[in-house]
Write a protein that holds these residues in place. Structure first.
Motif, PDB file in Angstrom:
ATOM      1  N   ILE A 159       0.827  -1.214   0.000  1.00 14.42           N
ATOM      2  CA  ILE A 159       0.000   0.000   0.000  1.00 14.42           C
ATOM      3  C   ILE A 159       0.858   1.259   0.000  1.00 14.42           C
ATOM      4  O   ILE A 159       0.535   2.259  -0.643  1.00 14.42           O
ATOM      5  CB  ILE A 159      -0.965  -0.018   1.217  1.00 14.42           C
ATOM      6  CG1 ILE A 159      -1.997  -1.142   1.044  1.00 14.42           C
ATOM      7  CG2 ILE A 159      -1.670   1.325   1.386  1.00 14.42           C
ATOM      8  CD1 ILE A 159      -2.815  -1.436   2.293  1.00 14.42           C
ATOM      9  N   ILE A 160       1.986   1.211   0.723  1.00 14.82           N
ATOM     10  CA  ILE A 160       2.840   2.405   0.862  1.00 14.82           C
ATOM     11  C   ILE A 160       3.730   2.618  -0.362  1.00 14.82           C
ATOM     12  O   ILE A 160       4.073   3.757  -0.699  1.00 14.82           O
ATOM     13  CB  ILE A 160       3.703   2.274   2.140  1.00 14.82           C
ATOM     14  CG1 ILE A 160       2.810   2.280   3.378  1.00 14.82           C
ATOM     15  CG2 ILE A 160       4.723   3.398   2.251  1.00 14.82           C
ATOM     16  CD1 ILE A 160       3.506   1.839   4.646  1.00 14.82           C
ATOM     17  N   ASN A 161       4.101   1.547  -1.058  1.00 17.79           N
ATOM     18  CA  ASN A 161       5.044   1.620  -2.189  1.00 17.79           C
ATOM     19  C   ASN A 161       4.781   2.761  -3.172  1.00 17.79           C
ATOM     20  O   ASN A 161       5.712   3.472  -3.563  1.00 17.79           O
ATOM     21  CB  ASN A 161       5.090   0.292  -2.949  1.00 17.79           C
ATOM     22  CG  ASN A 161       6.271  -0.565  -2.541  1.00 17.79           C
ATOM     23  OD1 ASN A 161       7.290  -0.057  -2.084  1.00 17.79           O
ATOM     24  ND2 ASN A 161       6.123  -1.872  -2.695  1.00 17.79           N
ATOM     25  N   PRO A 162       3.519   2.967  -3.618  1.00 20.44           N
ATOM     26  CA  PRO A 162       3.282   4.023  -4.616  1.00 20.44           C
ATOM     27  C   PRO A 162       3.763   5.412  -4.183  1.00 20.44           C
ATOM     28  O   PRO A 162       4.121   6.242  -5.020  1.00 20.44           O
ATOM     29  CB  PRO A 162       1.757   4.005  -4.798  1.00 20.44           C
ATOM     30  CG  PRO A 162       1.350   2.616  -4.415  1.00 20.44           C
ATOM     31  CD  PRO A 162       2.286   2.215  -3.318  1.00 20.44           C
ATOM     32  N   LEU A 216      -3.227   7.441   1.394  1.00 14.72           N
ATOM     33  CA  LEU A 216      -4.670   7.280   1.596  1.00 14.72           C
ATOM     34  C   LEU A 216      -5.358   6.788   0.326  1.00 14.72           C
ATOM     35  O   LEU A 216      -6.220   5.903   0.371  1.00 14.72           O
ATOM     36  CB  LEU A 216      -5.289   8.610   2.059  1.00 14.72           C
ATOM     37  CG  LEU A 216      -4.927   9.061   3.483  1.00 14.72           C
ATOM     38  CD1 LEU A 216      -5.414  10.483   3.735  1.00 14.72           C
ATOM     39  CD2 LEU A 216      -5.501   8.114   4.530  1.00 14.72           C
ATOM     40  N   GLU A 217      -4.969   7.348  -0.826  1.00 16.14           N
ATOM     41  CA  GLU A 217      -5.545   6.904  -2.103  1.00 16.14           C
ATOM     42  C   GLU A 217      -5.228   5.439  -2.376  1.00 16.14           C
ATOM     43  O   GLU A 217      -6.086   4.663  -2.784  1.00 16.14           O
ATOM     44  CB  GLU A 217      -5.001   7.767  -3.253  1.00 16.14           C
ATOM     45  CG  GLU A 217      -5.775   9.045  -3.450  1.00 16.14           C
ATOM     46  CD  GLU A 217      -5.465   9.695  -4.804  1.00 16.14           C
ATOM     47  OE1 GLU A 217      -4.526   9.230  -5.484  1.00 16.14           O
ATOM     48  OE2 GLU A 217      -6.158  10.653  -5.161  1.00 16.14           O
ATOM     49  N   SER A 218      -3.961   5.074  -2.152  1.00 16.77           N
ATOM     50  CA  SER A 218      -3.531   3.687  -2.366  1.00 16.77           C
ATOM     51  C   SER A 218      -4.305   2.739  -1.458  1.00 16.77           C
ATOM     52  O   SER A 218      -4.708   1.642  -1.866  1.00 16.77           O
ATOM     53  CB  SER A 218      -2.025   3.569  -2.113  1.00 16.77           C
ATOM     54  OG  SER A 218      -1.583   2.247  -2.277  1.00 16.77           O
ATOM     55  N   ASN A 219      -4.547   3.180  -0.224  1.00 18.56           N
ATOM     56  CA  ASN A 219      -5.288   2.363   0.742  1.00 18.56           C
ATOM     57  C   ASN A 219      -6.743   2.163   0.283  1.00 18.56           C
ATOM     58  O   ASN A 219      -7.265   1.043   0.323  1.00 18.56           O
ATOM     59  CB  ASN A 219      -5.246   3.043   2.115  1.00 18.56           C
ATOM     60  CG  ASN A 219      -5.670   2.124   3.236  1.00 18.56           C
ATOM     61  OD1 ASN A 219      -5.311   0.950   3.256  1.00 18.56           O
ATOM     62  ND2 ASN A 219      -6.445   2.639   4.177  1.00 18.56           N
ATOM     63  N   PHE A 220      -7.370   3.257  -0.179  1.00 23.50           N
ATOM     64  CA  PHE A 220      -8.758   3.160  -0.667  1.00 23.50           C
ATOM     65  C   PHE A 220      -8.839   2.199  -1.861  1.00 23.50           C
ATOM     66  O   PHE A 220      -9.754   1.379  -1.952  1.00 23.50           O
ATOM     67  CB  PHE A 220      -9.292   4.536  -1.076  1.00 23.50           C
ATOM     68  CG  PHE A 220      -9.531   5.462   0.086  1.00 23.50           C
ATOM     69  CD1 PHE A 220      -9.976   4.983   1.307  1.00 23.50           C
ATOM     70  CD2 PHE A 220      -9.319   6.838  -0.045  1.00 23.50           C
ATOM     71  CE1 PHE A 220     -10.196   5.851   2.380  1.00 23.50           C
ATOM     72  CE2 PHE A 220      -9.528   7.696   1.030  1.00 23.50           C
ATOM     73  CZ  PHE A 220      -9.973   7.207   2.239  1.00 23.50           C
ATOM     74  N   LYS A 221      -7.871   2.312  -2.780  1.00 24.65           N
ATOM     75  CA  LYS A 221      -7.876   1.462  -3.981  1.00 24.65           C
ATOM     76  C   LYS A 221      -7.748  -0.014  -3.615  1.00 24.65           C
ATOM     77  O   LYS A 221      -8.425  -0.879  -4.175  1.00 24.65           O
ATOM     78  CB  LYS A 221      -6.738   1.868  -4.926  1.00 24.65           C
ATOM     79  CG  LYS A 221      -7.022   3.110  -5.732  1.00 24.65           C
ATOM     80  CD  LYS A 221      -5.840   3.461  -6.632  1.00 24.65           C
ATOM     81  CE  LYS A 221      -6.090   4.792  -7.354  1.00 24.65           C
ATOM     82  NZ  LYS A 221      -4.900   5.224  -8.118  1.00 24.65           N
ATOM     83  N   GLU A 222      -6.859  -0.298  -2.659  1.00 23.98           N
ATOM     84  CA  GLU A 222      -6.645  -1.683  -2.245  1.00 23.98           C
ATOM     85  C   GLU A 222      -7.919  -2.270  -1.640  1.00 23.98           C
ATOM     86  O   GLU A 222      -8.288  -3.410  -1.940  1.00 23.98           O
ATOM     87  CB  GLU A 222      -5.490  -1.757  -1.228  1.00 23.98           C
ATOM     88  CG  GLU A 222      -5.075  -3.150  -0.839  1.00 23.98           C
ATOM     89  CD  GLU A 222      -4.474  -3.959  -1.975  1.00 23.98           C
ATOM     90  OE1 GLU A 222      -4.506  -5.202  -1.885  1.00 23.98           O
ATOM     91  OE2 GLU A 222      -3.979  -3.363  -2.959  1.00 23.98           O
TER      92      GLU A 222
END
Length: 514
Positions: free
Chosen positions: A154-157, A291-297
């Protein structure tokens, strides 16, 4: 009635005997069993001493080493940072172990074995150690197995190079503000660069992680900095189970700080979530991307929040951004400036390269990537003054490492500072500042071996290393464009370990405006 009393008495005696056995096993029988297993395989070390092991000697020797400064021409940090480890190696050889309380710690110096330890992250995990450490900072650096893999994904991006390019203006703005303070004084003047560099990297993290200025994030930094000595004191003492629940002065203050930091970061996150709901958020900073990456996941997993990060986990990652992102880069820049103050020929070479690439222009991404001499200098600075002195891992099951069978519960230590200064690895000039050794890159300098790992190595290599490198290059380039500098007569060379390798008496340098 007598029967009931007898049953209660027997139960209490059984509980007391069980607890006593567990305590005796923890402080004596298990350590002695592990010691015998290690000695049978040819490893040597001090005999186990009840509860504390070698920890009192470790603390005493570090205190003695820090009581007097180093010679400025001496860059061998091992006798100052890790005197007990060095003494143990000199006494018993490289196949040796020390005692971290009741746990034996095997020193690993062989590059192939280092590679194995840092590759097999599911077998060699970060030790849980003292639970009081969790009051300081957790996040990705402390998670294991599936939780680590999930959060890293999740954090990578947030740390992709394309995203980091957008953060260069924040790097530039923070550096400009620092240099404008240095330019306020006419002619040559002395500046203790240490607090300025701490503020610089704190400002950079505030802007790139949260889109706020250093002033808004100052309270978080002040609280985390106050937490550091409490954390170090806790890590250098043997933790007795249940101790963290006692209302000691240190325990109370650590918990208060954790609560206050959590509240401040939660406020930043809540503001951002509201802005995102209203469609007003600029999500180019680390928090927004996270936060965006978390929502997408979560969306990709059918809305199952178990596949995402909780608010508490996001808060811990933000604390880690704040601390790791600021602390390591500030000490990296500091020792680089100290070294360039001492070695004027390399300072001149670096300035010539920076002026050739940028002139007086604002440094850009492509130009920063073309700085070969600056990169060599930064690598060599990290080798001589690695921010972290050692990496420690815990064998979570019985395992064979090389020719040694390690029982579960044994610690393995990769002494970064000792390895980075080992003459068998780096040659007779191992303790000299020689950026030339990195002219053809890290792989050439290390002959392809895992002997240089300032950002760790393998699957758990530091996620922020590209961020730190870009920030360090930007700051160093802008300083070289503006000033020449040398050591002040009042400078005292005294690196000491305080979570990272910091200057005991600051770093006063004399600056000359170009």
């Amino acid at each position: 009635m007598e029967t009931i009393q007898m049953i209660v008495t027997i139960c209490c005696c059984a509980i007391a005997i069980t607890l006593l056995w567990k305590v005796l096993n923890w402080v004596w029988f298990n350590p002695k069993k592990l010691e015998n297993l290690l000695r049978k395989q040819g490893l040597k070390g001090n005999s186990y001493r009840l509860l504390y092991g070698d920890m009192k000697d470790v603390t005493r020797m570090i205190k003695e080493a820090n009581s007097k400064p180093m010679n400025m021409s001496d860059h061998d940090l091992a006798p100052r940072m890790m005197p007990f480890f060095l003494e143990t190696i000199n006494k018993y050889g490289k196949k040796c172990f020390t005692w971290m309380g009741p746990k034996p710690q095997v020193l690993i110096m062989d590059p192939e074995l280092i590679k194995e330890v840092l590759s097999k992250t599911y077998l060699y995990q970060k030790p849980g150690g003292n639970p009081l450490g969790s009051l300081f900072v957790q996040g990705l650096v402390s998670y294991e197995k599936d939780k680590w893999a999930k959060n890293r994904k999740i954090i990578n991006p947030a740390f992709h190079l394309e995203k980091l390019k957008h953060m260069l203006p924040a790097f530039y703005l923070s550096c400009s503000e620092m240099l404008s303070k240095w330019e306020d004084v006419e002619g040559s003047h002395e500046i203790d660069v240490w607090p300025h560099l701490q503020q610089l990297t704190s400002d950079v993290i505030s802007r790139t992680a949260f889109g706020s200025s250093y002033e808004e994030g100052r309270k978080i930094f002040e609280l985390q900095n106050e937490q550091v000595p409490h954390f170090i004191e806790a890590m250098r003492s043997v933790y007795i189970p249940g101790w963290r629940f006692l209302p000691t002065k240190r325990n109370r203050r650590m918990k208060e700080i954790k609560k206050d930091v959590r509240s401040l970061i939660r406020g930043i996150i809540d503001k951002r979530l509201k802005a995102m709901e209203a469609g007003d958020a600029d999500n180019e900073d680390l928090l927004g991307i996270l936060l965006e990456s978390n929502f997408k996941e979560i969306e990709q997993q059918g809305g199952n929040k178990d596949f995402g990060m909780s608010i508490d986990e996001i808060i811990e990652e933000c604390k880690l951004f704040y601390f790791a992102g600021s602390e390591t880069t500030s000490v990296w820049l500091l020792w680089t400036l100290v070294l360039l103050s001492r070695y004027q020929d390399w300072q001149a070479q670096a300035r010539e390269e920076v002026l050739q690439v940028f002139g007086s222009r604002k440094p850009d991404f492509n130009g920063l990537n073309r700085l070969k001499v600056v990169t060599m200098i930064l690598y060599e600075s990290l080798r001589l003054y690695s921010p972290v002195t050692t990496l420690t891992r815990l064998a979570i099951e019985d395992i064979t490492l090389g020719e040694v069978s390690l029982p579960a519960g044994v610690l393995v230590s990769l002494p970064t500072v000792i390895l980075h200064h080992d003459k068998e690895i780096w040659g007779e000039d191992a303790n000299k500042f020689n950026p030339e050794r990195f002219r053809e890159g890290i792989s050439s300098a290390t002959k392809g071996q895992v002997t240089y790992f300032p950002f760790s190595w393998g699957p758990r290599i530091c996620i922020g290393q590209n961020f730190a490198m870009l920030e360090a290059k930007m700051a160093l380039s802008m300083i070289l464009q503006t000033f020449s500098f040398e050591l002040s007569p009042s400078y005292t060379h005294a690196p000491q370990y305080s979570v990272t390798v910091q200057p005991q008496y600051g770093a006063p340098l004399i600056f000359h405006k170009l």
